[in-house]
Design a protein around this motif. Structure first.
Motif, PDB file in Angstrom:
ATOM      1  N   THR A 193      45.705   6.253  35.821  1.00 39.33           N
ATOM      2  CA  THR A 193      45.477   7.542  35.168  1.00 39.33           C
ATOM      3  C   THR A 193      46.760   8.367  35.185  1.00 39.33           C
ATOM      4  O   THR A 193      47.659   8.132  35.994  1.00 39.33           O
ATOM      5  CB  THR A 193      44.368   8.354  35.873  1.00 39.33           C
ATOM      6  N   ASP A 194      46.815   9.344  34.295  1.00 42.46           N
ATOM      7  CA  ASP A 194      47.962  10.249  34.275  1.00 42.46           C
ATOM      8  C   ASP A 194      48.084  11.010  35.597  1.00 42.46           C
ATOM      9  O   ASP A 194      49.190  11.240  36.081  1.00 42.46           O
ATOM     10  CB  ASP A 194      47.848  11.232  33.114  1.00 42.46           C
ATOM     11  N   ASP A 195      46.947  11.410  36.167  1.00 41.14           N
ATOM     12  CA  ASP A 195      46.982  12.125  37.440  1.00 41.14           C
ATOM     13  C   ASP A 195      47.577  11.260  38.550  1.00 41.14           C
ATOM     14  O   ASP A 195      48.359  11.741  39.371  1.00 41.14           O
ATOM     15  CB  ASP A 195      45.583  12.592  37.853  1.00 41.14           C
TER      16      ASP A 195
END
Length: 92
Positions: free
Chosen positions: A44-46
């Motif tokens: 994920t981007d996070d």
């Protein structure tokens, strides 16, 4: 972000398995530790941002670390992202 790094590395994976002079073994260890802390997969981007923040590495340095680990067989590409496959992540 790390996702772009994986795509670029897959396209340019030829060459010796030497660590680029712009990164240190400590940088590699910090990257591995950050990925382990996130559960071995960066999807994920996070998670990608968390690794960037935890390591303090530039985008270029992250590229060099991931490239080194992929050539060394310690990281594999996923459909989106990457998986660390050694140490505590060997059976993840």
């Amino acid at each position: 972000m790390i996702f772009g790094v994986v795509s670029t590395v897959l396209a340019t994976q030829a060459g010796a398995n030497d660590l680029d002079p712009s990164v240190t073994e400590g940088d590699v260890a910090n990257f591995i530790s950050a990925v382990v802390d996130l559960g071995c997969d960066i999807v994920t981007d996070d998670q990608s941002r968390a690794v960037e923040e935890a390591t303090g590495l530039s985008n270029s340095q992250l590229h060099k670390v991931v490239e080194f680990l992929m050539r060394d067989g310690q990281v594999v590409s996923l459909v989106r992202g990457l998986r660390l496959t050694t140490g505590r992540c060997a059976n993840a």
